[in-house]
Design an enzyme around this catalytic site. Structure first.
Site, PDB file in Angstrom:
ATOM      1  N   HIS A 154      46.477  33.407  46.584  1.00  0.00           N
ATOM      2  CA  HIS A 154      46.765  33.900  48.222  1.00  0.00           C
ATOM      3  C   HIS A 154      47.070  32.886  48.773  1.00  0.00           C
ATOM      4  O   HIS A 154      48.134  33.490  49.842  1.00  0.00           O
ATOM      5  CB  HIS A 154      43.998  33.472  48.835  1.00  0.00           C
ATOM      6  CG  HIS A 154      44.088  34.603  47.816  1.00  0.00           C
ATOM      7  ND1 HIS A 154      44.142  36.211  47.551  1.00  0.00           N
ATOM      8  CD2 HIS A 154      42.985  34.413  47.210  1.00  0.00           C
ATOM      9  CE1 HIS A 154      42.992  36.942  47.411  1.00  0.00           C
ATOM     10  NE2 HIS A 154      42.218  35.449  46.904  1.00  0.00           N
TER      11      HIS A 154
ATOM     12  N   ASP B 230      41.669  39.650  38.418  1.00  0.00           N
ATOM     13  CA  ASP B 230      40.917  38.718  39.542  1.00  0.00           C
ATOM     14  C   ASP B 230      40.003  39.909  40.337  1.00  0.00           C
ATOM     15  O   ASP B 230      40.363  41.035  40.287  1.00  0.00           O
ATOM     16  CB  ASP B 230      41.215  37.669  40.668  1.00  0.00           C
ATOM     17  CG  ASP B 230      40.576  37.107  41.463  1.00  0.00           C
ATOM     18  OD1 ASP B 230      40.294  37.525  42.570  1.00  0.00           O
ATOM     19  OD2 ASP B 230      39.740  35.690  41.059  1.00  0.00           O
TER      20      ASP B 230
ATOM     21  N   HIS C  70      39.914  39.805  43.380  1.00  0.00           N
ATOM     22  CA  HIS C  70      41.191  39.696  44.728  1.00  0.00           C
ATOM     23  C   HIS C  70      42.164  39.813  43.893  1.00  0.00           C
ATOM     24  O   HIS C  70      42.610  39.189  43.918  1.00  0.00           O
ATOM     25  CB  HIS C  70      40.901  38.919  45.770  1.00  0.00           C
ATOM     26  CG  HIS C  70      39.385  38.971  46.117  1.00  0.00           C
ATOM     27  ND1 HIS C  70      38.951  37.822  46.075  1.00  0.00           N
ATOM     28  CD2 HIS C  70      38.628  39.197  46.883  1.00  0.00           C
ATOM     29  CE1 HIS C  70      37.789  37.768  46.241  1.00  0.00           C
ATOM     30  NE2 HIS C  70      37.200  38.923  47.200  1.00  0.00           N
TER      31      HIS C  70
END
Length: 226
Positions: free
Chosen positions: A151, A187, A189
């Site tokens: 991220h 994943d 996300h």
């Protein structure tokens, strides 16, 4: 203290290590490599594996001791249309947390005075593992590190991620001689940071398998048409 433990905690690595031990993979069929802190130069390597040249530095906070790391810098790179893995802004924001007992990047991403060092160790190990594989010193590898990284974008830390370990590893692989790198991010996300970093990079292809829900699932990015 929060009533519920934070999802990004040491138990995550302990559970994975226990599973590896039960399967006889490690200890057993794998050998460890030593971790070392990633350097600022490596974090500012461009997404084609080239080093950025520092052409101008200006400190805006003369009262802050920054251990020789410029607070603001103008960087230039030759031979690549992409940006650095991380900007000076990201690197300095993470480093600043080492002088503060507790700080927040976002409501769910906080740091203590040891977090910056942990992030540099995680990124450094990933870089060295990628280099070892690409130079033939290792057949394959698995990096068991925290904090995670996908991220973390060029400028911002978020989603429990301070530095982008996958991006650092990909750049290290290119430096070690890899012509192309494929990152498959499986994943729940979307790895918005990794996608942002390699958006304009020709040698690196990023593929993410994640939950989207029309942009309602964190971090809200990763639509099929991006």
């Amino acid at each position: 203290m929060k009533s519920h433990p934070h999802p990004e905690r040491p138990d995550r690595l302990q559970a994975i290590a226990a599973s590896l031990a039960t399967a006889g993979i490690f200890p057993g069929r794998c050998c460890p490599i030593s971790a070392r802190e990633i350097t600022r130069e490596e974090l500012q390597m461009d997404v084609c594996g080239n080093k950025f040249e520092l052409i101008c530095v200006r400190s805006m906070h003369a009262g802050i001791v920054n251990d020789g790391w410029p607070l603001f810098a103008i960087l230039a790179s030759k031979g690549c249309n992409g940006d650095a893995v991380h900007s000076s802004e990201n690197i300095e924001d993470v480093e600043l947390t080492s002088r503060i007992f507790a700080s927040y990047f976002t409501p769910d991403t906080y740091a203590n005075e040891h977090s910056a060092c942990a992030a540099r160790l995680a990124a450094g190990l990933c870089a060295d593992l990628a280099s070892a594989i690409c130079t033939g010193h290792a057949k394959n590898g698995f990096a068991l590190v925290r904090p995670p990284g996908h991220h973390a974008g060029v400028k911002q830390a978020m989603g429990f991620c301070l530095h982008n370990n996958a991006a650092v590893a990909a750049s290290a692989a290119l430096v070690a001689g890899a012509k192309k790198v494929l990152i498959v991010d499986w994943d729940v996300h979307h790895g918005n940071g990794t996608q942002e970093i390699f958006e304009q990079s020709k040698p690196v292809l990023y593929i993410s398998l994640h939950r989207h829900e029309g942009g309602k699932f964190y971090p809200g990015t990763g639509a099929a048409d991006e």
